[in-house]
Design an enzyme around this catalytic site. Structure first.
Site, PDB file in Angstrom:
ATOM      1  N   LYS A 126      -0.925  -7.150  -9.220  1.00  0.00           N
ATOM      2  CA  LYS A 126      -1.972  -7.530  -8.034  1.00  0.00           C
ATOM      3  C   LYS A 126      -1.519  -6.248  -7.122  1.00  0.00           C
ATOM      4  O   LYS A 126      -0.769  -6.537  -6.116  1.00  0.00           O
ATOM      5  CB  LYS A 126      -1.920  -8.797  -7.618  1.00  0.00           C
ATOM      6  CG  LYS A 126      -3.213  -9.301  -6.656  1.00  0.00           C
ATOM      7  CD  LYS A 126      -3.587  -8.410  -5.538  1.00  0.00           C
ATOM      8  CE  LYS A 126      -3.060  -8.597  -4.477  1.00  0.00           C
ATOM      9  NZ  LYS A 126      -3.451  -7.471  -3.439  1.00  0.00           N
ATOM     10  N   SER A 180       5.107  -7.161   3.432  1.00  0.00           N
ATOM     11  CA  SER A 180       5.645  -7.537   4.689  1.00  0.00           C
ATOM     12  C   SER A 180       6.608  -8.770   4.750  1.00  0.00           C
ATOM     13  O   SER A 180       6.134  -9.427   3.912  1.00  0.00           O
ATOM     14  CB  SER A 180       4.230  -7.581   5.734  1.00  0.00           C
ATOM     15  OG  SER A 180       3.685  -8.666   5.184  1.00  0.00           O
ATOM     16  N   CYS A 191       9.683   1.385   3.462  1.00  0.00           N
ATOM     17  CA  CYS A 191      10.610   0.449   4.286  1.00  0.00           C
ATOM     18  C   CYS A 191      12.117   0.947   4.160  1.00  0.00           C
ATOM     19  O   CYS A 191      12.805   0.328   4.831  1.00  0.00           O
ATOM     20  CB  CYS A 191      10.562  -0.631   3.305  1.00  0.00           C
ATOM     21  SG  CYS A 191      11.330  -0.111   1.366  1.00  0.00           S
ATOM     22  N   GLU A 200       8.886  -3.929  13.305  1.00  0.00           N
ATOM     23  CA  GLU A 200       8.694  -2.864  12.257  1.00  0.00           C
ATOM     24  C   GLU A 200       7.315  -2.208  12.937  1.00  0.00           C
ATOM     25  O   GLU A 200       6.475  -2.809  12.895  1.00  0.00           O
ATOM     26  CB  GLU A 200       8.514  -3.568  10.999  1.00  0.00           C
ATOM     27  CG  GLU A 200       8.285  -2.382   9.693  1.00  0.00           C
ATOM     28  CD  GLU A 200       8.160  -2.914   8.528  1.00  0.00           C
ATOM     29  OE1 GLU A 200       7.342  -3.959   8.230  1.00  0.00           O
ATOM     30  OE2 GLU A 200       8.635  -2.254   7.740  1.00  0.00           O
ATOM     31  N   PHE A 256       0.989  -1.509   0.160  1.00  0.00           N
ATOM     32  CA  PHE A 256      -0.117  -0.090   0.061  1.00  0.00           C
ATOM     33  C   PHE A 256       0.831   1.398   0.044  1.00  0.00           C
ATOM     34  O   PHE A 256       0.338   2.433  -0.328  1.00  0.00           O
ATOM     35  CB  PHE A 256      -0.961  -0.121   1.083  1.00  0.00           C
ATOM     36  CG  PHE A 256      -0.321   0.267   2.642  1.00  0.00           C
ATOM     37  CD1 PHE A 256       0.046   1.853   2.998  1.00  0.00           C
ATOM     38  CD2 PHE A 256       0.028  -0.413   3.402  1.00  0.00           C
ATOM     39  CE1 PHE A 256       0.644   1.924   4.005  1.00  0.00           C
ATOM     40  CE2 PHE A 256       0.662  -0.234   4.579  1.00  0.00           C
ATOM     41  CZ  PHE A 256       1.190   1.183   4.736  1.00  0.00           C
TER      42      PHE A 256
HETATM   43  P1  NAD Z   1       1.368  -6.857   2.906  1.00  0.00           P
HETATM   44  O1  NAD Z   1       2.274  -7.786   3.156  1.00  0.00           O
HETATM   45  O2  NAD Z   1       0.245  -6.628   3.829  1.00  0.00           O
HETATM   46  O3  NAD Z   1       0.458  -6.929   1.552  1.00  0.00           O
HETATM   47  C1  NAD Z   1       1.330  -6.660   0.570  1.00  0.00           C
HETATM   48  C2  NAD Z   1       0.598  -7.639  -0.742  1.00  0.00           C
HETATM   49  O4  NAD Z   1       0.568  -8.870  -0.241  1.00  0.00           O
HETATM   50  C3  NAD Z   1      -0.723  -6.946  -0.987  1.00  0.00           C
HETATM   51  O5  NAD Z   1      -0.926  -6.923  -2.183  1.00  0.00           O
HETATM   52  C4  NAD Z   1      -1.647  -7.738  -0.201  1.00  0.00           C
HETATM   53  O6  NAD Z   1      -3.404  -7.727  -0.773  1.00  0.00           O
HETATM   54  C5  NAD Z   1      -0.985  -9.164  -0.178  1.00  0.00           C
HETATM   55  N1  NAD Z   1      -1.400  -9.986   0.804  1.00  0.00           N
HETATM   56  C6  NAD Z   1      -1.660  -9.459   2.233  1.00  0.00           C
HETATM   57  N2  NAD Z   1      -1.758 -10.769   3.049  1.00  0.00           N
HETATM   58  C7  NAD Z   1      -1.824 -11.613   2.504  1.00  0.00           C
HETATM   59  C8  NAD Z   1      -1.709 -13.012   2.648  1.00  0.00           C
HETATM   60  N3  NAD Z   1      -1.982 -13.421   3.834  1.00  0.00           N
HETATM   61  N4  NAD Z   1      -1.489 -14.051   1.536  1.00  0.00           N
HETATM   62  C9  NAD Z   1      -1.164 -13.636   0.487  1.00  0.00           C
HETATM   63  N5  NAD Z   1      -1.269 -12.168  -0.129  1.00  0.00           N
HETATM   64  C10 NAD Z   1      -1.457 -11.231   0.812  1.00  0.00           C
HETATM   65  O7  NAD Z   1       2.194  -5.331   3.014  1.00  0.00           O
HETATM   66  P2  NAD Z   1       1.374  -3.806   3.288  1.00  0.00           P
HETATM   67  O8  NAD Z   1       1.035  -3.637   4.409  1.00  0.00           O
HETATM   68  O9  NAD Z   1       0.548  -3.551   1.893  1.00  0.00           O
HETATM   69  O10 NAD Z   1       2.617  -3.131   3.165  1.00  0.00           O
HETATM   70  C11 NAD Z   1       3.734  -2.494   4.073  1.00  0.00           C
HETATM   71  C12 NAD Z   1       4.957  -3.582   4.073  1.00  0.00           C
HETATM   72  O11 NAD Z   1       5.570  -3.559   2.883  1.00  0.00           O
HETATM   73  C13 NAD Z   1       5.723  -3.105   5.244  1.00  0.00           C
HETATM   74  O12 NAD Z   1       6.318  -4.110   5.879  1.00  0.00           O
HETATM   75  C14 NAD Z   1       6.978  -2.514   4.579  1.00  0.00           C
HETATM   76  O13 NAD Z   1       8.214  -2.587   5.078  1.00  0.00           O
HETATM   77  C15 NAD Z   1       6.844  -3.437   3.284  1.00  0.00           C
HETATM   78  N6  NAD Z   1       7.705  -2.814   2.057  1.00  0.00           N
HETATM   79  C16 NAD Z   1       8.950  -3.181   1.624  1.00  0.00           C
HETATM   80  C17 NAD Z   1       9.535  -2.694   0.745  1.00  0.00           C
HETATM   81  C18 NAD Z   1      10.997  -3.352   0.321  1.00  0.00           C
HETATM   82  O14 NAD Z   1      11.322  -2.799  -0.674  1.00  0.00           O
HETATM   83  N7  NAD Z   1      11.423  -3.975   1.204  1.00  0.00           N
HETATM   84  C19 NAD Z   1       8.903  -1.754   0.052  1.00  0.00           C
HETATM   85  C20 NAD Z   1       7.776  -1.039   0.172  1.00  0.00           C
HETATM   86  C21 NAD Z   1       7.074  -1.586   1.205  1.00  0.00           C
END
Ligand code: NAD
Length: 502
Positions: free
Chosen positions: A191, A244, A299, A393, A167
């Site tokens: 997605k 995440s 991140c 985090e 997000f």
């Molecule tokens: P998230 O893991 O909740 O969601 C990421 C994606 O996974 C979304 O498209 C979501 O719909 C999907 N998803 C969520 N739960 C799922 C599940 N149980 N099974 C399969 N798919 C699922 O992450 P978020 O809250 O959208 O984003 C924030 C996180 O992203 C933070 O931890 C941040 O550090 C990380 N992030 C990392 C980077 C990097 O480059 N390392 C960059 C941006 C964000």
């Protein structure tokens, strides 16, 4: 005429129902209804108001998108790379022309400030510009390996690749993968995060306007079921994921168990190591900006500061800088009500365990935006490494300060943390900086830089629990992820010697 609301820019690609717009999937160049029957609200976090509905799509939607992407792959992969790059030159120009409404859409669905949203679009433009250089970067290798015998290497696209995004950067993170993967000849299924599905709609529109053939880029909206269907689908060759660590691990395990290439970027806990000889002004302003930018939902955000020795003067200045950051003005909202509550719980728990809250962002409110999800900048001193706030985090505008006496102690704290996205050092000593550069267990290091994001052509990617899989997601390293090598050995001259190599 400029639209008055950012939502007007996506009216044609969404469907009205009961006064609210419902997001559609994008398959084969057409906006189509999801086959799912469940819909989730898309909120404006600054106002706490529902602005759209997003469908929870199904495995059948994924299958339809994969079929479309597979059908498009034949023609697209056979299109010369220079022609593919030309489409992305046009896409870059369209992004530049539309930068303001694109930023407004990011601001609307994500809650970050307009200036942060504008910076996000700038970065998306920079990665697109990099993708336009792929023809130069991927020209093959050829060598006469013995008399009259040549070896050559050609790069080939993988096929259909999927990109699953979070997000916090609704436009930039999808664009980390779209231009590079597509210029390299792949077709894609995106997605996006169900919390911020709107920016991807405009990306699809601009790609179409730039001349991208139908089916090369597809979007399926949804949640876990879509991600699982992507991991399982035999027609998808590779999966990139950003989100995440918890979900990154699940996606990496599931996609690779289905014999796909996977690159899954996870969460972070970035340490800033501050030494007494650091430039006070530079350290304080950089650290305050790093911990609070995008409301700490980056991140690469500063999350833990390790204060080495007597640095009270820097902490004092840092708190002064943090107090200048005002919710609703130069600080955006966090993504959801639950995120606000979670962040505030971390602060309260640390305080109860003996940490000292120097700047307190709990209970932040913004006039006229009473239902918005705001957390003010928060600086907490005397945090212990074993506290939850020091280990996990937080993903909010919160900085935990841990006090140590030596660089060795600082490095032990940094090294013991399971994440490894970024680490920075603030000092005027080259020798001390060098120690941190060498010993930090992180993929991206800053010296007197609060957010050490590598600019193109350098690649983006962390270590440890911040990334699963080989390669980085952007820059030159992404070429390795999105292509496979074909090695051809050629002999035309019948007189060339037959030897042990033949
Ligand atoms: P998230 O893991 O909740 O969601 C990421 C994606 O996974 C979304 O498209 C979501 O719909 C999907 N998803 C969520 N739960 C799922 C599940 N149980 N099974 C399969 N798919 C699922 O992450 P978020 O809250 O959208 O984003 C924030 C996180 O992203 C933070 O931890 C941040 O550090 C990380 N992030 C990392 C980077 C990097 O480059 N390392 C960059 C941006 C964000």
């Amino acid at each position: 005429m400029q639209p008055t609301s950012p939502l007007q820019t996506i009216e044609k690609q969404t469907k009205p129902s009961n006064g609210i717009r419902t997001v559609l999937n994008f398959i084969g160049g057409k906006w189509v209804d999801s086959l799912g029957t469940e819909f989730l609200p898309v909120m404006n976090p600054s106002l706490g108001q529902k602005i759209a509905l997003v469908p929870v799509s199904t495995a059948q939607d994924v299958d339809n998108a994969v079929r479309s992407a597979r059908a498009a792959f034949k023609g697209w992969s056979a299109t010369p790379i220079k022609e593919r790059a030309q489409i992305f030159y046009r896409f870059k120009t369209l992004m530049e022309k539309n930068a303001e409404p694109l930023a407004a859409l990011v601001h609307e669905e994500n809650g970050k400030t307009m200036s942060e949203a504008t910076a996000e679009i700038d970065k998306a433009i920079e990665v697109t510009e990099f993708a336009c250089s792929m023809p130069q970067l991927t020209s093959g290798e050829i060598l006469e390996v013995s008399k009259g015998v040549e070896c050559r290497i050609d790069r080939h696209p993988l096929g259909v690749v999927a990109s699953i995004t979070p997000f916090n950067f609704p436009n930039m993170v999808p664009n980390w993968t779209i231009p590079n993967a597509l210029v390299l000849g792949n077709t894609m299924l995106l997605k996006p995060s169900q919390l911020v599905p709107l920016s991807s709609i405009r990306i699809a529109e601009l790609l179409k306007e730039a001349g991208l053939p139908d089916g090369v880029f597809n979007i399926v909206h949804g949640t876990q079921a879509v991600v699982e269907a992507i991991c399982d689908h035999p027609g998808i060759e590779a999966v990139s994921f950003v989100g995440s660590t918890k979900v990154a691990k699940i996606v990496y395990a599931r996609a690779t168990s289905r014999h796909k290439r996977a690159l899954c970027l996870g969460g972070a806990k970035n340490h800033l190591i501050v030494l007494p000889d650091a430039n006070e002004e530079m350290a304080a302003t950089n650290i305050a900006a790093s911990m609070s930018g995008c409301a700490g939902q980056r991140c690469m955000a500063a999350s833990a500061m390790v204060a080495v020795g007597p640095v009270d003067h820097i902490i004092q200045k840092l708190c002064d800088e943090a107090r200048k950051i005002v919710p609703g003005k130069n600080l955006g909202a966090v993504i959801t009500k639950e995120a606000k509550e979670r962040i505030e719980r971390y602060i309260t728990e640390a305080e109860q365990q003996g940490a000292k809250v120097l700047v307190d962002g709990r209970r932040a409110t913004v006039d006229g935006k009473n239902d918005g999800y705001y957390v003010g900048p928060t600086v907490i001193d005397f945090v212990k490494p074993e506290m939850k706030i020091a280990q996990e985090e937080v993903f909010g505008p919160v900085l935990s300060i841990m006090r140590v006496k030596t660089i060795d102690e600082a490095m032990t704290i940094e090294n013991n943390n399971p994440y490894g996205n970024a680490a920075s050092v603030f000092t005027q000593s080259g020798g001390a900086a060098r120690q941190v550069m060498e010993r930090a267990s992180a993929g991206m290091i800053g010296v007197n830089i609060g957010v050490p994001v590598p600019r193109e052509p350098f690649s983006f990617g962390g270590w440890n629990d911040s990334k699963f899989g080989a390669c980085d997601i952007t820059g030159k390293s992404s070429i390795e992820f999105f292509t496979k090598l074909k090695k051809t050995t050629i002999k035309w001259n019948p007189e060339s010697k037959v030897n042990w190599m033949s």
